[in-house]
Write an enzyme that holds these catalytic residues in place. Structure first.
Site, short mmCIF file in Angstrom:
data_model
loop_
_atom_site.label_atom_id
_atom_site.label_comp_id
_atom_site.label_asym_id
_atom_site.label_seq_id
_atom_site.Cartn_x
_atom_site.Cartn_y
_atom_site.Cartn_z
N GLU A 61 11.82 15.14 14.86
CA GLU A 61 12.15 15.08 13.43
C GLU A 61 11.52 16.29 12.72
O GLU A 61 10.37 16.64 12.98
CB GLU A 61 11.54 13.78 12.90
N LYS A 114 0.86 -1.17 0.00
CA LYS A 114 0.00 0.00 0.00
C LYS A 114 0.91 1.23 0.00
O LYS A 114 1.58 1.53 0.98
CB LYS A 114 -0.90 0.01 1.25
N CYS A 124 14.42 10.36 6.12
CA CYS A 124 14.50 9.85 7.49
C CYS A 124 15.93 9.89 8.03
O CYS A 124 16.13 9.99 9.23
CB CYS A 124 13.95 8.43 7.56
N GLU A 141 10.83 0.36 9.70
CA GLU A 141 11.79 1.43 9.39
C GLU A 141 11.10 2.73 9.74
O GLU A 141 10.25 3.21 8.99
CB GLU A 141 12.15 1.39 7.90
P1 NAP Z 1 3.26 8.09 8.09
O1 NAP Z 1 2.22 9.09 8.36
O2 NAP Z 1 3.59 7.09 9.13
O3 NAP Z 1 2.82 7.37 6.71
C1 NAP Z 1 3.56 6.36 6.13
C2 NAP Z 1 2.62 5.32 5.57
O4 NAP Z 1 1.83 4.80 6.63
C3 NAP Z 1 1.66 5.87 4.54
O5 NAP Z 1 1.46 4.91 3.53
C4 NAP Z 1 0.39 6.06 5.35
O6 NAP Z 1 -0.81 6.01 4.64
C5 NAP Z 1 0.46 4.89 6.28
N1 NAP Z 1 -0.38 5.04 7.46
C6 NAP Z 1 -0.89 6.17 8.01
N2 NAP Z 1 -1.67 5.86 9.08
C7 NAP Z 1 -1.66 4.51 9.19
C8 NAP Z 1 -2.26 3.59 10.08
N3 NAP Z 1 -3.03 3.99 11.10
N4 NAP Z 1 -2.03 2.27 9.89
C9 NAP Z 1 -1.25 1.85 8.88
N5 NAP Z 1 -0.67 2.67 7.99
C10 NAP Z 1 -0.86 3.99 8.16
O7 NAP Z 1 4.64 8.74 7.73
P2 NAP Z 1 4.90 10.01 6.82
O8 NAP Z 1 4.96 11.18 7.71
O9 NAP Z 1 4.03 10.07 5.65
O10 NAP Z 1 6.35 9.59 6.28
C11 NAP Z 1 7.50 10.06 6.81
C12 NAP Z 1 7.97 9.21 7.97
O11 NAP Z 1 8.57 8.04 7.47
C13 NAP Z 1 9.07 9.92 8.75
O12 NAP Z 1 8.90 9.73 10.13
C14 NAP Z 1 10.33 9.24 8.27
O13 NAP Z 1 11.41 9.33 9.16
C15 NAP Z 1 9.86 7.86 8.05
N6 NAP Z 1 10.75 7.15 7.13
C16 NAP Z 1 11.57 6.21 7.64
C17 NAP Z 1 12.45 5.54 6.81
C18 NAP Z 1 13.36 4.48 7.36
O14 NAP Z 1 13.89 3.71 6.57
N7 NAP Z 1 13.56 4.39 8.66
C19 NAP Z 1 12.49 5.84 5.45
C20 NAP Z 1 11.63 6.83 4.96
C21 NAP Z 1 10.76 7.47 5.83
P3 NAP Z 1 -1.54 7.33 4.09
O15 NAP Z 1 -0.84 7.62 2.84
O16 NAP Z 1 -2.96 6.93 3.91
O17 NAP Z 1 -1.37 8.41 5.13
#
Ligand code: NAP
Length: 463
Positions: free
Chosen positions: A366, A157, A266, A232
């Site tokens: 962050e 997804k 990230c 991650e």
């Molecule tokens: P996010 O809000 O956690 O969203 C990431 C994914 O999770 C999206 O596909 C989102 O769907 C989905 N999601 C949202 N709510 C959910 C729920 N309740 N249950 C399951 N899935 C759900 O993160 P973001 O802010 O968009 O992305 C940035 C984050 O990713 C940052 O914290 C960054 O550090 C982290 N990141 C980590 C890495 C690593 O390798 N450690 C790499 C890249 C990014 P929707 O699109 O519907 O919101």
């Protein structure tokens, strides 16, 4: 309300494409199909799985320009970065096409002559992945490629902001001959799909890249069916510049890690910790270089910094800058914005803040934006204390030419990825992942296929 996701260009706010949202019934059917396909795919021999992955990689490379353009349109990153991400994403497919052939077992000498002991590896089953918008190609392939290589089936997804890159990658996998139910995508809000994935009896593993709070929720929800999890999660990387560091090199590498993808990475440096004797000269050099970065639409060839992904992301970055200023920070560059809320675009100019209070929000959370907050340190112990004072443990960087200082930092920093005089340590050949609340498990390298394999032990007796 229309049952579609409106995918827009974050540089202009314009609609790019509408994508149909899958119903709960469709998602459950896709999971069932993936589960049933697993019993066939696991029997496809590893060399054939490898060949199909190689073919997929080749086709993705043949479509590099097309995918890079889709990525820039939906994510906003400069075209050169999107091209780089297509290469980076492909490198995971290449790496795991090779690793498919190396999921070795072993034999163990038995404790009696009448027994033989054999250890073998088998795929865990159907993997359900959830990916973020900041690296729409690479975050998908670095999960899908090891899963398929191991013999797992896979369903992803993508983030609602950037589904198009993922959808195209999956279509190209079908062109390569990877069967439809072996690799699938579904589109829906994460809040809906997270529950479906974690409750499903068909899913044996959840692989998630995204924020720490959502990761924690997915771990909790996976407990009822005891699924495997790879997480991650968020980062809050420190970047330490020691007194003896090569300043020009440190500045150049800080720009590389901090402003790539408009700071929405990230592993990007989030806290710049500089020795007090060089903090003035480092800050001035960084600010001068940062002022030259060209901000704009990623499709324009000279753009170096694109937009923030959406209003929520912009509000967080702008609030962190203001909070740091309110707590005494000095603005050396940036703190300028090009924002049109009605139209739907949000640009933050690369910003450098000096004398930032360690109590400022930007030092605690962050940022996900092009802002470099600088603090100073006196002793190595103090630098490490500031660096480790966070629940996150993804990436850390330090710059020094003194091997004792470097070894000290390496030994004491609690982070999964460390760059010593290196602002870009990622790659398919290395284990990527975080300690503490930055995650569980590693992606890339030989470690990256392990989470998709179970260990099975056979004891043959009565010989
Ligand atoms: P996010 O809000 O956690 O969203 C990431 C994914 O999770 C999206 O596909 C989102 O769907 C989905 N999601 C949202 N709510 C959910 C729920 N309740 N249950 C399951 N899935 C759900 O993160 P973001 O802010 O968009 O992305 C940035 C984050 O990713 C940052 O914290 C960054 O550090 C982290 N990141 C980590 C890495 C690593 O390798 N450690 C790499 C890249 C990014 P929707 O699109 O519907 O919101």
């Amino acid at each position: 309300m229309a049952n579609v996701l409106k995918v827009t260009n974050p540089a202009t706010g314009e609609l790019i494409q509408e994508v149909r949202i899958n119903s709960e019934e469709e998602i459950n059917q896709a999971l069932k199909n993936g589960h049933e396909a697993f019993n066939k795919w696991r029997k496809v021999n590893a060399h054939e799985r490898s060949r199909l992955l190689q073919k997929w990689s080749g086709i993705v490379q043949d479509h590099k320009e097309e995918i890079a353009k889709i990525m820039t349109l939906e994510n906003g990153k400069p075209l050169a970065e999107s091209r780089g991400e297509v290469d980076y994403a492909t490198s995971y497919i290449d790496w795991y096409a090779e690793e498919a052939k190396r999921t070795y077992g072993r034999t163990i000498p038995a404790n009696t002559e009448s027994k033989r002991i054999i250890i073998s590896r088998q795929p865990v089953g159907l993997v359900a992945a959830i990916t973020p918008w900041n690296f729409p190609a690479a975050m998908m392939t670095r999960k899908a490629a090891p899963a398929l290589a191991a013999g797992c089936t896979f369903i992803v997804k993508p983030a609602v902001e950037t589904p198009l890159t993922t959808m195209r990658l999956v279509e190209l996998a079908y062109e390569a001959g990877i069967p439809k139910d072996v690799l699938q995508y579904v589109n829906a809000r994460g809040s809906v799909i997270g529950d479906i994935f974690t409750k499903s009896e068909y899913v044996r593993k959840i692989s998630f890249t995204g924020s720490t709070p959502i990761g924690k929720q997915l771990i909790k929800n996976s407990a009822d069916t005891v699924k495997h999890v790879t997480m991650e999660l968020g980062g809050h990387a420190p970047l330490i510049v020691a007194e003896d560091a090569d300043l020009d090199f440190a500045v150049q590498q800080t720009i590389l890690t901090k402003y790539r993808n408009a700071g929405q990475t990230c592993v990007c440096a989030n806290r710049i910790i500089v020795h007090e004797n060089i903090v003035d000269s480092f800050s001035e050099k960084l600010a001068e270089a940062v002022k030259k970065l060209k901000v704009g639409n990623g499709l324009e060839p000279d753009t170096q910094v694109g937009p923030i992904i959406n209003e929520k992301g912009y509000e967080k970055v702008a609030a962190q800058i203001q909070d740091a200023i309110d707590k005494g920070a000095e603005v050396l560059a940036g703190n300028q914005f090009n924002v049109n809320k009605e139209q739907g675009y949000f640009f933050v100019y690369p910003t450098v803040l000096k004398n930032v209070s360690t109590d400022a929000d930007i030092m605690q959370e962050e940022t996900f934006g092009p802002v470099a907050p600088i603090v100073s340190f006196k002793t190595l112990e103090e630098a490490v204390e500031i660096a480790n004072s966070t629940p996150y443990g993804l990436a850390a960087y330090f710059f020094t030419n003194d091997y004792r200082t470097g070894t000290y930092f390496h030994d004491h920093l609690d982070f999964g990825i460390i760059g010593w005089n290196d602002g870009g340590p990622s790659g398919a050949h290395v284990p990527f992942g975080g300690m503490k609340e930055s995650g569980l498990g590693r992606e890339g390298s030989i470690e990256g296929i392990e989470p998709y394999l179970e260990t099975k032990y056979l004891s043959i007796g009565n010989l």
